[in-house]
Design a protein around this motif. Structure first.
Motif, PDB file in Angstrom:
ATOM      1  N   VAL A  10      -2.399  -6.210 -65.184  1.00 40.71           N
ATOM      2  CA  VAL A  10      -1.145  -6.953 -65.353  1.00 40.71           C
ATOM      3  C   VAL A  10      -0.877  -7.281 -66.810  1.00 40.71           C
ATOM      4  CG1 VAL A  10       0.009  -9.153 -64.847  1.00 40.71           C
ATOM      5  CG2 VAL A  10      -1.136  -7.885 -63.015  1.00 40.71           C
ATOM      6  N   THR A  11      -1.919  -7.589 -67.574  1.00 38.93           N
ATOM      7  CA  THR A  11      -1.723  -8.112 -68.921  1.00 38.93           C
ATOM      8  C   THR A  11      -2.064  -7.137 -70.037  1.00 38.93           C
ATOM      9  OG1 THR A  11      -3.951  -9.059 -68.783  1.00 38.93           O
ATOM     10  CG2 THR A  11      -2.113 -10.498 -68.217  1.00 38.93           C
ATOM     11  N   CYS A  12      -2.683  -6.009 -69.722  1.00 36.35           N
ATOM     12  CA  CYS A  12      -3.119  -5.105 -70.790  1.00 36.35           C
ATOM     13  C   CYS A  12      -1.929  -4.493 -71.520  1.00 36.35           C
ATOM     14  CB  CYS A  12      -3.997  -3.991 -70.221  1.00 36.35           C
ATOM     15  SG  CYS A  12      -3.129  -2.823 -69.158  1.00 36.35           S
ATOM     16  N   ALA A  51       9.624  -5.944 -60.513  1.00 36.56           N
ATOM     17  CA  ALA A  51       9.908  -5.241 -61.769  1.00 36.56           C
ATOM     18  C   ALA A  51      10.289  -3.794 -61.480  1.00 36.56           C
ATOM     19  CB  ALA A  51       8.737  -5.345 -62.748  1.00 36.56           C
ATOM     20  N   ALA A  52      10.136  -2.915 -62.460  1.00 37.30           N
ATOM     21  CA  ALA A  52      10.535  -1.512 -62.328  1.00 37.30           C
ATOM     22  C   ALA A  52       9.807  -0.710 -63.389  1.00 37.30           C
ATOM     23  CB  ALA A  52      12.052  -1.363 -62.481  1.00 37.30           C
ATOM     24  N   GLY A  53       9.895   0.611 -63.267  1.00 39.69           N
ATOM     25  CA  GLY A  53       9.266   1.475 -64.258  1.00 39.69           C
ATOM     26  C   GLY A  53       7.768   1.550 -64.083  1.00 39.69           C
ATOM     27  N   SER A  54       7.089   1.963 -65.152  1.00 39.59           N
ATOM     28  CA  SER A  54       5.643   2.174 -65.076  1.00 39.59           C
ATOM     29  C   SER A  54       4.858   0.880 -64.903  1.00 39.59           C
ATOM     30  CB  SER A  54       5.160   2.899 -66.342  1.00 39.59           C
ATOM     31  OG  SER A  54       5.373   2.103 -67.489  1.00 39.59           O
ATOM     32  N   ARG A  55       5.471  -0.270 -65.235  1.00 38.13           N
ATOM     33  CA  ARG A  55       4.781  -1.546 -65.060  1.00 38.13           C
ATOM     34  C   ARG A  55       5.211  -2.255 -63.783  1.00 38.13           C
ATOM     35  NH1 ARG A  55       1.657  -2.785 -69.800  1.00 38.13           N
ATOM     36  NH2 ARG A  55       0.662  -4.248 -68.380  1.00 38.13           N
ATOM     37  N   LYS A  56       5.872  -1.529 -62.878  1.00 39.29           N
ATOM     38  CA  LYS A  56       6.211  -2.135 -61.594  1.00 39.29           C
ATOM     39  C   LYS A  56       4.933  -2.591 -60.908  1.00 39.29           C
ATOM     40  CE  LYS A  56       8.679  -1.320 -57.257  1.00 39.29           C
ATOM     41  NZ  LYS A  56       9.358  -0.329 -56.383  1.00 39.29           N
ATOM     42  N   CYS A  57       5.030  -3.684 -60.170  1.00 40.44           N
ATOM     43  CA  CYS A  57       3.861  -4.270 -59.514  1.00 40.44           C
ATOM     44  C   CYS A  57       3.109  -3.225 -58.704  1.00 40.44           C
ATOM     45  CB  CYS A  57       4.299  -5.421 -58.619  1.00 40.44           C
ATOM     46  SG  CYS A  57       2.954  -6.141 -57.662  1.00 40.44           S
TER      47      CYS A  57
END
Length: 482
Positions: free
Chosen positions: A95-97, A396-402
Protein backbone atom coordinates in the motif's frame (compact mmCIF):
# COMPACT_ATOMS: atom_id res chain seq x y z
CA UNK A 1 -4.04 11.63 -23.99
CA UNK A 2 -3.30 14.36 -21.45
CA UNK A 3 -5.77 15.48 -18.83
CA UNK A 4 -5.87 18.91 -20.45
CA UNK A 5 -7.09 17.55 -23.77
CA UNK A 6 -9.83 15.29 -22.40
CA UNK A 7 -12.32 18.14 -22.08
CA UNK A 8 -12.93 19.10 -25.68
CA UNK A 9 -15.89 21.44 -25.39
CA UNK A 10 -14.77 23.56 -22.44
CA UNK A 11 -11.60 24.37 -20.60
CA UNK A 12 -10.76 23.03 -17.19
CA UNK A 13 -11.33 25.58 -14.43
CA UNK A 14 -8.54 26.06 -11.90
CA UNK A 15 -9.11 28.27 -8.85
CA UNK A 16 -8.05 28.80 -5.25
CA UNK A 17 -10.44 27.89 -2.43
CA UNK A 18 -11.55 30.90 -0.36
CA UNK A 19 -11.34 31.19 3.41
CA UNK A 20 -7.70 30.34 4.13
CA UNK A 21 -6.38 31.53 7.50
CA UNK A 22 -2.87 32.94 7.87
CA UNK A 23 -0.39 30.17 8.70
CA UNK A 24 -3.16 27.58 9.21
CA UNK A 25 -4.57 27.76 5.70
CA UNK A 26 -7.67 25.60 5.22
CA UNK A 27 -6.60 23.17 7.95
CA UNK A 28 -9.27 24.41 10.38
CA UNK A 29 -12.09 23.86 7.88
CA UNK A 30 -10.71 20.46 6.91
CA UNK A 31 -10.54 19.42 10.56
CA UNK A 32 -13.87 20.87 11.74
CA UNK A 33 -16.07 20.20 8.70
CA UNK A 34 -14.05 17.95 6.39
CA UNK A 35 -16.89 16.55 4.29
CA UNK A 36 -18.73 19.84 3.90
CA UNK A 37 -15.46 21.58 3.03
CA UNK A 38 -14.62 19.02 0.36
CA UNK A 39 -18.10 19.17 -1.14
CA UNK A 40 -17.83 22.95 -1.40
CA UNK A 41 -14.75 22.81 -3.62
CA UNK A 42 -16.25 21.78 -7.00
CA UNK A 43 -18.11 25.09 -7.09
CA UNK A 44 -14.71 26.77 -7.40
CA UNK A 45 -13.24 24.63 -10.16
CA UNK A 46 -12.18 21.27 -11.51
CA UNK A 47 -8.79 21.62 -9.82
CA UNK A 48 -8.78 23.73 -6.65
CA UNK A 49 -5.82 25.04 -4.71
CA UNK A 50 -5.97 24.70 -0.93
CA UNK A 51 -3.49 25.54 1.82
CA UNK A 52 -2.44 22.91 4.34
CA UNK A 53 -0.69 25.12 6.84
CA UNK A 54 1.90 27.07 4.87
CA UNK A 55 1.99 24.48 2.05
CA UNK A 56 0.02 24.56 -1.17
CA UNK A 57 -1.87 21.52 -2.37
CA UNK A 58 -4.37 20.82 -5.13
CA UNK A 59 -7.70 19.02 -4.84
CA UNK A 60 -8.97 17.18 -7.92
CA UNK A 61 -12.73 17.80 -8.19
CA UNK A 62 -13.60 16.22 -11.55
CA UNK A 63 -13.67 12.42 -12.04
CA UNK A 64 -11.91 12.56 -15.40
CA UNK A 65 -9.00 14.47 -13.89
CA UNK A 66 -8.86 12.03 -10.97
CA UNK A 67 -8.86 9.10 -13.39
CA UNK A 68 -6.00 10.56 -15.44
CA UNK A 69 -3.99 11.15 -12.29
CA UNK A 70 -4.59 7.63 -10.95
CA UNK A 71 -3.60 6.03 -14.25
CA UNK A 72 -0.26 7.87 -14.20
CA UNK A 73 1.06 6.33 -10.98
CA UNK A 74 4.70 6.94 -11.92
CA UNK A 75 4.12 10.72 -12.02
CA UNK A 76 1.52 10.97 -9.26
CA UNK A 77 3.01 8.62 -6.68
CA UNK A 78 1.69 7.87 -3.23
CA UNK A 79 3.09 10.42 -0.82
CA UNK A 80 2.33 13.31 1.49
CA UNK A 81 1.69 13.44 5.22
CA UNK A 82 -0.83 10.59 5.16
CA UNK A 83 1.56 8.12 3.56
CA UNK A 84 4.49 9.36 5.62
CA UNK A 85 2.49 8.41 8.72
CA UNK A 86 1.34 5.13 7.22
CA UNK A 87 4.91 4.16 6.30
CA UNK A 88 6.04 4.73 9.87
CA UNK A 89 3.24 2.37 10.93
CA UNK A 90 3.11 -0.23 8.14
CA UNK A 91 6.62 -0.11 6.77
CA UNK A 92 7.15 -0.44 3.02
CA UNK A 93 4.32 -2.79 2.09
CA UNK A 94 2.21 -2.94 -1.03
CA UNK A 95 0.00 0.00 0.00
CA UNK A 96 2.74 2.46 0.92
CA UNK A 97 5.77 1.49 -1.17
CA UNK A 98 6.98 3.84 -3.94
CA UNK A 99 5.89 3.23 -7.51
CA UNK A 100 9.16 1.59 -8.61
CA UNK A 101 8.75 -1.20 -6.02
CA UNK A 102 5.02 -1.67 -6.29
CA UNK A 103 4.77 -4.00 -9.30
CA UNK A 104 7.01 -6.67 -7.76
CA UNK A 105 5.16 -6.53 -4.45
CA UNK A 106 1.77 -6.70 -6.13
CA UNK A 107 2.81 -9.74 -8.16
CA UNK A 108 4.02 -11.40 -4.97
CA UNK A 109 0.62 -11.01 -3.27
CA UNK A 110 -1.70 -11.26 -6.27
CA UNK A 111 -2.18 -15.07 -6.16
CA UNK A 112 -3.79 -14.79 -2.72
CA UNK A 113 -6.49 -12.48 -4.11
CA UNK A 114 -7.37 -14.29 -7.33
CA UNK A 115 -11.11 -15.01 -7.74
CA UNK A 116 -10.62 -18.72 -7.08
CA UNK A 117 -8.84 -18.03 -3.78
CA UNK A 118 -11.44 -15.45 -2.75
CA UNK A 119 -14.21 -17.96 -3.47
CA UNK A 120 -12.39 -20.49 -1.30
CA UNK A 121 -12.70 -18.06 1.63
CA UNK A 122 -16.45 -17.52 1.13
CA UNK A 123 -17.50 -20.07 3.76
CA UNK A 124 -15.12 -18.50 6.27
CA UNK A 125 -16.57 -15.02 5.60
CA UNK A 126 -20.17 -16.15 6.05
CA UNK A 127 -19.37 -18.40 9.02
CA UNK A 128 -17.78 -15.56 10.99
CA UNK A 129 -20.77 -13.28 10.35
CA UNK A 130 -23.18 -16.03 11.42
CA UNK A 131 -21.09 -16.79 14.54
CA UNK A 132 -21.09 -13.18 15.73
CA UNK A 133 -24.75 -12.40 14.96
CA UNK A 134 -25.83 -15.81 16.26
CA UNK A 135 -25.06 -14.64 19.81
CA UNK A 136 -27.51 -11.75 19.61
CA UNK A 137 -30.93 -11.91 21.27
CA UNK A 138 -34.26 -10.39 20.28
CA UNK A 139 -34.57 -6.83 21.56
CA UNK A 140 -30.90 -6.64 22.52
CA UNK A 141 -28.90 -3.52 21.74
CA UNK A 142 -25.58 -4.28 20.04
CA UNK A 143 -22.65 -2.16 18.95
CA UNK A 144 -22.84 -2.99 15.24
CA UNK A 145 -19.52 -1.28 14.53
CA UNK A 146 -17.70 -3.44 17.07
CA UNK A 147 -19.50 -6.55 15.86
CA UNK A 148 -18.48 -5.99 12.25
CA UNK A 149 -14.90 -5.31 13.36
CA UNK A 150 -14.97 -8.68 15.11
CA UNK A 151 -16.16 -10.37 11.91
CA UNK A 152 -13.60 -8.76 9.59
CA UNK A 153 -10.71 -9.03 12.06
CA UNK A 154 -11.31 -12.76 12.45
CA UNK A 155 -11.64 -13.26 8.70
CA UNK A 156 -8.45 -11.36 7.88
CA UNK A 157 -6.51 -12.94 10.75
CA UNK A 158 -7.42 -16.42 9.52
CA UNK A 159 -6.63 -15.57 5.90
CA UNK A 160 -3.22 -14.25 6.95
CA UNK A 161 -2.35 -16.67 9.77
CA UNK A 162 -4.82 -19.60 9.62
CA UNK A 163 -5.16 -20.84 13.20
CA UNK A 164 -1.87 -19.38 14.45
CA UNK A 165 -3.68 -16.82 16.64
CA UNK A 166 -5.77 -17.93 19.59
CA UNK A 167 -9.10 -16.37 20.54
CA UNK A 168 -7.60 -13.90 23.00
CA UNK A 169 -5.07 -12.69 20.40
CA UNK A 170 -7.83 -12.28 17.80
CA UNK A 171 -9.64 -10.01 20.26
CA UNK A 172 -6.47 -8.09 21.02
CA UNK A 173 -5.84 -7.49 17.31
CA UNK A 174 -9.30 -5.97 16.95
CA UNK A 175 -8.84 -3.66 19.94
CA UNK A 176 -5.39 -2.54 18.80
CA UNK A 177 -6.62 -1.81 15.28
CA UNK A 178 -9.38 0.41 16.65
CA UNK A 179 -6.87 2.40 18.76
CA UNK A 180 -4.45 2.82 15.86
CA UNK A 181 -7.04 4.05 13.39
CA UNK A 182 -8.41 6.57 15.89
CA UNK A 183 -4.96 8.05 16.33
CA UNK A 184 -3.91 8.20 12.69
CA UNK A 185 -6.17 10.97 11.38
CA UNK A 186 -4.94 13.57 13.87
CA UNK A 187 -1.36 12.59 13.09
CA UNK A 188 -2.12 13.12 9.40
CA UNK A 189 -3.52 16.65 9.61
CA UNK A 190 -1.22 17.91 12.40
CA UNK A 191 2.31 17.73 10.96
CA UNK A 192 3.99 18.44 14.31
CA UNK A 193 5.58 15.30 15.73
CA UNK A 194 6.33 16.93 19.07
CA UNK A 195 2.61 16.97 19.91
CA UNK A 196 2.49 13.18 19.69
CA UNK A 197 5.53 12.66 21.87
CA UNK A 198 3.66 14.11 24.86
CA UNK A 199 2.70 11.19 27.15
CA UNK A 200 -1.05 11.81 27.07
CA UNK A 201 -3.36 8.80 27.58
CA UNK A 202 -4.32 8.84 23.88
CA UNK A 203 -0.69 8.96 22.71
CA UNK A 204 0.32 6.20 25.09
CA UNK A 205 -2.59 4.04 24.00
CA UNK A 206 -1.66 4.56 20.35
CA UNK A 207 1.99 3.63 20.95
CA UNK A 208 1.07 0.51 22.95
CA UNK A 209 -1.36 -0.66 20.27
CA UNK A 210 1.15 -0.14 17.45
CA UNK A 211 3.83 -2.01 19.37
CA UNK A 212 1.47 -4.85 20.22
CA UNK A 213 0.31 -5.33 16.61
CA UNK A 214 3.92 -5.57 15.45
CA UNK A 215 4.70 -8.01 18.27
CA UNK A 216 1.75 -10.25 17.36
CA UNK A 217 2.86 -10.41 13.73
CA UNK A 218 6.48 -11.08 14.72
CA UNK A 219 5.40 -13.90 17.03
CA UNK A 220 3.31 -15.54 14.29
CA UNK A 221 6.22 -15.37 11.83
CA UNK A 222 8.70 -16.71 14.41
CA UNK A 223 6.40 -19.60 15.33
CA UNK A 224 6.06 -20.60 11.67
CA UNK A 225 9.79 -20.24 10.99
CA UNK A 226 10.58 -22.22 14.12
CA UNK A 227 9.18 -25.41 12.69
CA UNK A 228 5.45 -24.79 12.73
CA UNK A 229 3.56 -26.78 10.10
CA UNK A 230 3.11 -25.20 6.69
CA UNK A 231 -0.34 -23.73 6.25
CA UNK A 232 -2.04 -22.59 3.07
CA UNK A 233 -2.41 -18.99 4.20
CA UNK A 234 -0.83 -15.71 3.20
CA UNK A 235 1.98 -16.04 5.73
CA UNK A 236 2.80 -19.42 4.19
CA UNK A 237 2.78 -17.87 0.71
CA UNK A 238 5.19 -15.13 1.78
CA UNK A 239 7.56 -17.50 3.58
CA UNK A 240 7.59 -19.83 0.58
CA UNK A 241 8.42 -16.90 -1.71
CA UNK A 242 11.22 -15.84 0.62
CA UNK A 243 12.63 -19.40 0.61
CA UNK A 244 12.62 -19.51 -3.22
CA UNK A 245 14.16 -16.03 -3.54
CA UNK A 246 17.89 -16.51 -4.03
CA UNK A 247 18.54 -12.76 -4.39
CA UNK A 248 17.06 -11.94 -1.01
CA UNK A 249 14.51 -9.51 -2.41
CA UNK A 250 11.80 -10.96 -0.15
CA UNK A 251 13.32 -10.18 3.23
CA UNK A 252 11.99 -10.90 6.70
CA UNK A 253 11.25 -7.19 6.92
CA UNK A 254 9.06 -7.34 3.82
CA UNK A 255 7.18 -10.38 5.11
CA UNK A 256 6.44 -8.44 8.30
CA UNK A 257 5.47 -5.24 6.45
CA UNK A 258 3.09 -7.02 4.07
CA UNK A 259 1.32 -8.76 6.93
CA UNK A 260 0.94 -5.55 8.93
CA UNK A 261 -0.27 -3.70 5.82
CA UNK A 262 -2.97 -6.24 5.00
CA UNK A 263 -4.06 -6.47 8.61
CA UNK A 264 -4.44 -2.70 8.91
CA UNK A 265 -6.09 -2.12 5.54
CA UNK A 266 -8.23 -5.24 5.31
CA UNK A 267 -10.14 -5.08 8.58
CA UNK A 268 -11.54 -1.67 9.44
CA UNK A 269 -12.55 -0.53 5.95
CA UNK A 270 -14.85 -3.51 5.34
CA UNK A 271 -16.21 -3.32 8.89
CA UNK A 272 -17.07 0.36 8.41
CA UNK A 273 -18.74 -0.40 5.09
CA UNK A 274 -20.93 -3.01 6.77
CA UNK A 275 -21.81 -0.78 9.73
CA UNK A 276 -22.69 2.05 7.33
CA UNK A 277 -24.87 -0.33 5.29
CA UNK A 278 -26.94 -1.33 8.33
CA UNK A 279 -27.21 2.32 9.35
CA UNK A 280 -28.44 3.31 5.88
CA UNK A 281 -30.87 0.40 5.61
CA UNK A 282 -32.44 1.36 8.94
CA UNK A 283 -32.91 4.91 7.62
CA UNK A 284 -34.47 3.65 4.35
CA UNK A 285 -37.17 1.02 5.03
CA UNK A 286 -38.04 0.54 1.37
CA UNK A 287 -34.47 -0.40 0.47
CA UNK A 288 -34.35 -2.64 3.53
CA UNK A 289 -37.55 -4.46 2.52
CA UNK A 290 -36.22 -5.02 -1.00
CA UNK A 291 -33.00 -6.50 0.43
CA UNK A 292 -34.93 -8.80 2.75
CA UNK A 293 -37.13 -9.97 -0.11
CA UNK A 294 -34.06 -11.01 -2.10
CA UNK A 295 -32.52 -12.82 0.87
CA UNK A 296 -35.77 -14.65 1.63
CA UNK A 297 -35.88 -15.84 -1.99
CA UNK A 298 -32.20 -16.82 -2.37
CA UNK A 299 -31.76 -18.27 1.12
CA UNK A 300 -35.27 -19.67 1.42
CA UNK A 301 -34.15 -22.72 3.39
CA UNK A 302 -32.59 -20.56 6.11
CA UNK A 303 -29.03 -21.59 5.31
CA UNK A 304 -26.09 -19.23 5.43
CA UNK A 305 -24.94 -17.78 2.09
CA UNK A 306 -22.00 -19.16 0.14
CA UNK A 307 -19.97 -18.46 -2.97
CA UNK A 308 -22.59 -20.21 -5.11
CA UNK A 309 -25.18 -17.61 -4.06
CA UNK A 310 -23.21 -14.54 -5.11
CA UNK A 311 -24.55 -14.41 -8.70
CA UNK A 312 -28.10 -14.21 -7.31
CA UNK A 313 -27.40 -11.64 -4.58
CA UNK A 314 -27.69 -8.72 -7.00
CA UNK A 315 -29.50 -6.35 -4.66
CA UNK A 316 -27.28 -7.27 -1.72
CA UNK A 317 -24.23 -6.36 -3.77
CA UNK A 318 -25.99 -3.18 -4.92
CA UNK A 319 -26.51 -2.19 -1.27
CA UNK A 320 -22.77 -2.62 -0.65
CA UNK A 321 -21.87 -0.62 -3.77
CA UNK A 322 -24.26 2.22 -2.92
CA UNK A 323 -22.87 2.28 0.62
CA UNK A 324 -19.36 2.63 -0.79
CA UNK A 325 -20.60 5.48 -2.97
CA UNK A 326 -22.40 7.34 -0.22
CA UNK A 327 -19.96 6.63 2.62
CA UNK A 328 -16.62 5.38 1.26
CA UNK A 329 -14.35 4.25 4.13
CA UNK A 330 -11.35 5.59 2.21
CA UNK A 331 -12.51 9.17 1.74
CA UNK A 332 -9.34 11.25 1.19
CA UNK A 333 -5.97 10.38 -0.35
CA UNK A 334 -2.83 12.19 -1.39
CA UNK A 335 -0.40 11.89 -4.26
CA UNK A 336 2.91 13.70 -4.82
CA UNK A 337 4.38 14.49 -8.22
CA UNK A 338 7.68 12.75 -8.90
CA UNK A 339 8.56 15.17 -11.71
CA UNK A 340 7.23 18.37 -13.24
CA UNK A 341 3.75 17.58 -14.52
CA UNK A 342 0.64 19.15 -15.98
CA UNK A 343 -2.90 18.65 -14.71
CA UNK A 344 -5.93 20.57 -15.96
CA UNK A 345 -3.57 22.82 -17.89
CA UNK A 346 -1.76 23.83 -14.68
CA UNK A 347 1.96 23.16 -14.35
CA UNK A 348 2.74 21.32 -11.12
CA UNK A 349 6.39 21.31 -10.03
CA UNK A 350 8.02 18.14 -8.77
CA UNK A 351 7.00 17.50 -5.17
CA UNK A 352 3.52 19.05 -5.47
CA UNK A 353 0.83 17.48 -3.25
CA UNK A 354 -2.40 16.53 -5.03
CA UNK A 355 -5.44 15.29 -3.13
CA UNK A 356 -8.44 13.38 -4.37
CA UNK A 357 -11.51 12.40 -2.40
CA UNK A 358 -13.81 9.50 -3.30
CA UNK A 359 -16.39 11.15 -1.03
CA UNK A 360 -16.27 14.37 -3.05
CA UNK A 361 -16.41 12.55 -6.39
CA UNK A 362 -19.24 10.26 -5.24
CA UNK A 363 -21.38 13.19 -4.06
CA UNK A 364 -21.12 15.24 -7.24
CA UNK A 365 -24.62 15.74 -8.75
CA UNK A 366 -23.00 16.00 -12.16
CA UNK A 367 -22.00 12.35 -11.82
CA UNK A 368 -24.76 10.88 -9.66
CA UNK A 369 -28.35 12.21 -9.77
CA UNK A 370 -29.66 12.89 -6.26
CA UNK A 371 -26.26 12.15 -4.73
CA UNK A 372 -27.41 12.42 -1.11
CA UNK A 373 -30.09 9.73 -1.53
CA UNK A 374 -29.43 6.09 -0.73
CA UNK A 375 -30.58 4.32 -3.90
CA UNK A 376 -29.12 0.81 -4.23
CA UNK A 377 -31.27 0.20 -7.32
CA UNK A 378 -29.06 2.56 -9.31
CA UNK A 379 -26.54 -0.32 -9.44
CA UNK A 380 -28.92 -3.04 -10.61
CA UNK A 381 -28.61 -4.47 -14.11
CA UNK A 382 -30.05 -2.25 -16.80
CA UNK A 383 -29.69 0.97 -14.76
CA UNK A 384 -27.36 3.82 -15.63
CA UNK A 385 -25.56 4.31 -12.34
CA UNK A 386 -23.49 7.38 -13.21
CA UNK A 387 -23.64 10.15 -15.76
CA UNK A 388 -19.85 10.31 -15.93
CA UNK A 389 -17.29 7.62 -16.44
CA UNK A 390 -14.76 6.91 -13.70
CA UNK A 391 -16.93 8.63 -11.07
CA UNK A 392 -16.98 5.67 -8.66
CA UNK A 393 -13.53 5.08 -7.15
CA UNK A 394 -13.89 3.43 -3.70
CA UNK A 395 -10.87 1.24 -4.50
CA UNK A 396 -8.94 3.81 -6.60
CA UNK A 397 -7.93 2.94 -10.18
CA UNK A 398 -4.93 2.10 -12.32
CA UNK A 399 -1.95 0.07 -11.21
CA UNK A 400 -2.40 1.14 -7.57
CA UNK A 401 -6.03 0.04 -7.42
CA UNK A 402 -6.73 -1.84 -4.20
CA UNK A 403 -5.36 -5.36 -4.47
CA UNK A 404 -8.17 -6.75 -2.33
CA UNK A 405 -11.18 -5.07 -3.98
CA UNK A 406 -12.73 -8.38 -5.02
CA UNK A 407 -12.04 -9.87 -1.59
CA UNK A 408 -13.65 -6.88 0.16
CA UNK A 409 -16.76 -6.91 -2.05
CA UNK A 410 -17.24 -10.64 -1.56
CA UNK A 411 -16.75 -10.40 2.20
CA UNK A 412 -19.11 -7.44 2.58
CA UNK A 413 -21.81 -9.02 0.39
CA UNK A 414 -21.75 -12.37 2.21
CA UNK A 415 -21.56 -10.83 5.69
CA UNK A 416 -24.44 -8.46 4.93
CA UNK A 417 -26.52 -11.35 3.58
CA UNK A 418 -25.72 -13.61 6.53
CA UNK A 419 -26.74 -11.02 9.14
CA UNK A 420 -29.70 -9.45 7.31
CA UNK A 421 -31.22 -12.84 6.51
CA UNK A 422 -31.76 -13.36 10.24
CA UNK A 423 -31.91 -9.90 11.78
CA UNK A 424 -33.34 -6.50 11.13
CA UNK A 425 -31.22 -3.86 12.88
CA UNK A 426 -33.20 -0.83 14.03
CA UNK A 427 -31.97 2.49 15.36
CA UNK A 428 -32.59 3.24 18.99
CA UNK A 429 -35.04 6.03 19.77
CA UNK A 430 -33.57 9.52 19.61
CA UNK A 431 -31.17 11.16 17.19
CA UNK A 432 -28.58 8.99 15.46
CA UNK A 433 -25.17 10.69 15.33
CA UNK A 434 -23.56 11.11 11.93
CA UNK A 435 -20.13 9.68 11.28
CA UNK A 436 -17.15 11.96 11.71
CA UNK A 437 -14.21 11.17 9.44
CA UNK A 438 -10.89 10.01 10.80
CA UNK A 439 -8.34 8.31 8.55
CA UNK A 440 -11.37 6.31 7.45
CA UNK A 441 -15.06 7.21 7.28
CA UNK A 442 -17.88 5.34 8.94
CA UNK A 443 -19.69 4.81 12.27
CA UNK A 444 -17.34 3.74 15.04
CA UNK A 445 -19.95 3.17 17.74
CA UNK A 446 -23.29 2.38 16.16
CA UNK A 447 -25.74 0.93 18.67
CA UNK A 448 -28.77 -0.74 17.14
CA UNK A 449 -31.62 -2.97 18.30
CA UNK A 450 -31.86 -6.58 17.11
CA UNK A 451 -35.24 -7.54 15.65
CA UNK A 452 -35.58 -11.18 14.55
CA UNK A 453 -36.72 -11.74 10.98
CA UNK A 454 -39.04 -14.36 9.54
CA UNK A 455 -40.62 -14.33 6.13
CA UNK A 456 -43.96 -13.56 7.79
CA UNK A 457 -42.94 -11.23 10.58
CA UNK A 458 -45.86 -9.56 12.33
CA UNK A 459 -45.84 -5.91 13.24
CA UNK A 460 -46.65 -6.76 16.85
CA UNK A 461 -43.63 -9.08 17.14
CA UNK A 462 -41.46 -6.33 15.76
CA UNK A 463 -42.81 -3.80 18.27
CA UNK A 464 -42.38 -6.29 21.11
CA UNK A 465 -38.70 -6.71 20.31
CA UNK A 466 -38.21 -2.95 20.34
CA UNK A 467 -40.05 -2.66 23.69
CA UNK A 468 -37.80 -5.37 25.13
CA UNK A 469 -34.79 -3.29 24.18
CA UNK A 470 -36.06 -0.38 26.26
CA UNK A 471 -36.04 -2.65 29.31
CA UNK A 472 -32.59 -4.05 28.77
CA UNK A 473 -29.49 -2.15 29.77
CA UNK A 474 -26.84 -1.71 27.05
CA UNK A 475 -24.00 -3.13 29.11
CA UNK A 476 -23.84 -6.45 27.25
CA UNK A 477 -23.47 -5.80 23.54
CA UNK A 478 -23.62 -9.42 22.49
CA UNK A 479 -20.28 -9.23 20.69
CA UNK A 480 -17.82 -11.85 21.81
CA UNK A 481 -14.18 -10.86 21.76
CA UNK A 482 -13.23 -14.15 20.24
Amino acid sequence: MSASSRKSEQQWTVECAPGAFPLLGHGIALFRRPLAFLNSLPAHGDLVEVRLGPRRAWVVCHPELAHCMLLDASTFDKGGTLYDRLRSLMGDGVVTCPHERHRRQRRLLQPAFRPSRVAAHADLMADEAVAVSGRWRAGEEVDVSAAMMTVTARVMSRVLFSDSLDAATHAEVRRCLADVVRGLFLRTIVPVDAVFRIPTPANLRYRRSVARLHAIVDAAVAERRGGGAHRDDLLGTLLAAAARDEDGAVSDREVHDQLITLLLTGVETTALCLASAFDLLARHPQAERALHAELDAVLADGRRPGAEDLPRLDRTRAVVTETLRLSPPGWLFTRVTTRDAELAGRRLPRGTTVLYSPYLLHHDPGSFPEPERFLPERWLAGRTAARREHALVPFAAGSRKCLGDGFAMTEATLALAAVAARWRLAHRSGPVPRSRPAVTLGPRSLWMTCVPRTQRRTGEAHRAALRAADLRRAGDNGVADA
